[in-house]
Each structure stands twice: as C-alpha cells, then as structure tokens.
Scaffold this motif. Structure first.
Motif, PDB file in Angstrom:
ATOM      1  N   ASP A  87      55.451   1.154  82.206  1.00 49.82           N
ATOM      2  CA  ASP A  87      55.369   2.490  81.436  1.00 49.82           C
ATOM      3  C   ASP A  87      53.944   2.966  81.642  1.00 49.82           C
ATOM      4  N   ALA A  92      52.023   2.374  75.546  1.00 50.99           N
ATOM      5  CA  ALA A  92      53.338   2.326  76.100  1.00 50.99           C
ATOM      6  C   ALA A  92      54.096   1.253  75.677  1.00 50.99           C
ATOM      7  N   GLU A  93      55.393   1.240  76.003  1.00 46.78           N
ATOM      8  CA  GLU A  93      56.022   0.119  75.306  1.00 46.78           C
ATOM      9  C   GLU A  93      56.194  -1.255  76.396  1.00 46.78           C
ATOM     10  N   ASN A  94      55.613  -0.951  77.691  1.00 43.79           N
ATOM     11  CA  ASN A  94      55.311  -2.048  78.594  1.00 43.79           C
ATOM     12  C   ASN A  94      54.527  -1.704  79.592  1.00 43.79           C
ATOM     13  N   PRO A 118      50.002  -2.852  72.551  1.00 42.53           N
ATOM     14  CA  PRO A 118      50.761  -2.289  73.719  1.00 42.53           C
ATOM     15  C   PRO A 118      49.862  -0.834  74.228  1.00 42.53           C
TER      16      PRO A 118
END
Length: 351
Positions: free
Chosen positions: A224, A219-221, A207
């Motif tokens: 983000d 980031a988580e996704n 990520p």
C-alpha cells in the motif's frame, strides 16, 4: 549603567539553551522590561522578555528563564509564544555544539559546576538557596530524567477516549470495586496525546515508510505504501521503513480481539468477543485496561469485556510491588525445591 533582570533556577546548565525570560502579565515589577531584550551571561545570546501566565510572581524572583527544549512546561510556553527551540544536549547527556566551545562535550553535571563557577567569577551570581525540589528519576536506571526533544509518533488519545468513557458511564462495562472507575475517569478526562513510538529492538514496527525526499507514507502494509509513493512521485521509488516500534501498551491493547484472529478471520471474534470478566491489578488501569477499551470501542465498536475485577498487588517486605525489573520477586523454582510443586498449585494470601 547596565540593567539586569534576575532569575532563579535549579538547573543552571540549561541557561545555555534559554530563548526567553517570562514574567506574569499581572506582575507590576517587570512592566517596563516586557518586550525588551537581555543578554544571557556566558552564552552572549540576546533573548526577549515576554509575558506568560505560567510565570508565578510568588516563585523565585518572578522572572522565569524559558528553555523550550529541556522542560515540559517551558516547551508549552515556547509554543504559545513562538519561541526558538535550542537543544543543548546529546543523547548521552553531554553538552552539544549549540553551546559555547568551552562547554562542548562536558557531562551536564560538569557543565553545571562550570557555569556556576563562571557566573561567580564574572559577578553575575546573586545567591544560592537550599530548596525542596521534585526531581524525576528513571524507574529502572535510577538516573535523573532529562527532558529531551525527539521526533515521535502520536495517537489522538482524546478522540479514542470518547467511546471508551461512554461504555463505562453507561454501565456497559463495570468496575469492581466500583471506586476504581474514578481512577479510570481521572486519567481519561485529562488525557494527553499518546506517544506510541519506541526506540526498541522488538515489537510491532511502526507502519510508516519514507520516500527519497523523506516524505512519509503511512499504510497498512508495504505494498500500500509503494502504491501511495508511486502515485505521488509518478514512478516506483525506494522506500525506507521507520525503524521504531509501537509502544508495548499499544500492542497489548489489541489483545482482546487480535488473539482471536482479527482482522483476517473473525469467526472466533464473533463467538468470544466481548468476554465477560477481566481480572487485573489496579496499577495498570490506565496503561492496559483503558487502552483495551479504547481499541475495542474504536475497531469493533463494542466494549471488550462486561466487568473488570480489580485486585490488590503482591508486595515485598518493604511494601514495594514485586516486579522482575526490580528483582524483588520470589523464584518459583526456589519454592518448589523447598516446599514441592504442590505449594504453588493454589495459595491463599493472608492479609
């Protein structure tokens, strides 16, 4: 007259990437050499003679060539002494453009022959000895493993191990037979940073995203990551995701709770986590068992299972572990054809 310092090596081709000669601080023989520079034969590069405890006065000549790019221990010496790191190999194991022109493109085994021939011709060669030496081979390729510098992602395994050790120490999680906890602690107490990235085609993608100037956004996704990037650059920019995937053991370490819907839906986590017993082979105590305990204590603040039952391995006639990659497994379809499917419903392995 010219003065020489003599080194011994089992990998002459790595001379092309040497950036220092190390001697032990307690070795009186080399006191007058420390701090001076020497010229590497054939390469012509000047390198410094340094003091480092890693040099063993009893081994070889006591003077040790240091190639930080192609040896794990030399890399540590290089870090301690702020040495230059020169990679001399391509990913295919051939000599790259950091070496003299006549060596570029040669396979490392050919480079070894050529460097020995040239050292003899120019009268730099002292002698050859036969020694017993440990050489690492790849488990699947059966090729000699060559240390090679690459950029990877690492997890702070030392930090992750603190709670994971505590739950076994306090008997919240128990090994059966109990002696396997020694294997667990032996690894956990000497843990190194964990390389979690792999250059494979499948797996959970790392990520991390790169901006136009290669700045990294973790980031988580992706949304983000884009928000972070917009804040940093003051405008929307194009991001490129790191193509690497997570180490298989990283992903499988999430098993006890990721399979229950974590983190989006925790009703099954609340009901079934932690479980009571994990049954597994001793060969993956540190690959899998330790990782699951690390992640469970880190993300859910609770051990993933109460008891770990460790069983033996099924081996072939040569005593080797049965594995798909070795090809020494029994095909269940062959057994069914010969003995019927009932033979595989329940089997009792006689020791």
């Amino acid at each position: 007259t010219k003065e020489f310092i003599t080194i011994a090596t089992t990998r002459p081709e790595t001379m092309l990437g040497d950036t220092a000669i190390a001697v032990n601080p307690k070795d009186e023989r080399f006191k007058s050499f420390v701090g001076k520079t020497v010229t590497i034969p054939i390469v012509g590069r000047k390198i410094k003679i340094i003091e480092d405890d890693y040099a063993d006065p009893e081994q070889g000549t006591g003077a040790l060539k240091i190639t930080p790019a192609h040896d794990f221990n030399d890399y540590e010496v290089g870090q301690r002494n702020n040495l230059e790191i020169i990679n001399i190999f391509t990913e295919a194991g051939k000599i790259n453009k950091n070496a003299p022109q006549t060596y570029v493109g040669l396979d490392r085994s050919e480079a070894r022959k050529k460097i020995l021939k040239e050292l003899k011709e120019k009268e730099f060669f002292v002698k050859e000895e036969n020694i017993k030496n440990k050489v690492p081979y790849g488990d699947r390729s059966n090729s000699i493993i060559e240390p090679f510098l690459t950029e990877q992602w690492f997890a702070d395994a030392g930090k992750l191990s603190v709670k994971a050790k505590e739950v076994v120490n306090s008997k919240k999680t128990n090994f059966f037979p109990e002696n396997w906890s020694k294997t667990y602690f032996q690894w956990m107490n000497n843990i190194e940073p964990w390389c979690i990235s792999r250059q494979l085609w499948w797996g959970h993608q790392i990520p991390a995203w790169y901006g136009p100037d290669k700045k990294i956004f973790v980031a988580e996704n992706e949304d983000d990551a884009k928000q972070q990037a917009k804040k940093h650059y003051g405008k929307d920019v194009e991001l490129n995701r790191d193509p690497d995937v997570l180490d298989t053991w990283f992903s499988s370490g999430l098993w006890p709770f990721a399979t229950l819907g974590w983190p989006d839906d925790n009703k099954y986590v609340d009901k079934f986590y932690p479980t009571s017993v994990l049954v597994t082979g001793f060969d993956i105590i540190f690959f899998w068992v330790a990782r699951m305990i690390m992640f469970g204590t880190e993300f859910l603040n609770k051990e993933p299972f109460k008891d770990i039952y460790v069983h033996a391995l099924v081996r072939d006639e040569k005593g080797q572990k049965m594995s798909k990659s070795k090809g020494n497994v029994i095909d269940p379809l062959d057994l069914i054809e010969k003995y019927s499917a009932d033979a595989l419903r329940f089997t009792d392995r006689k020791s």
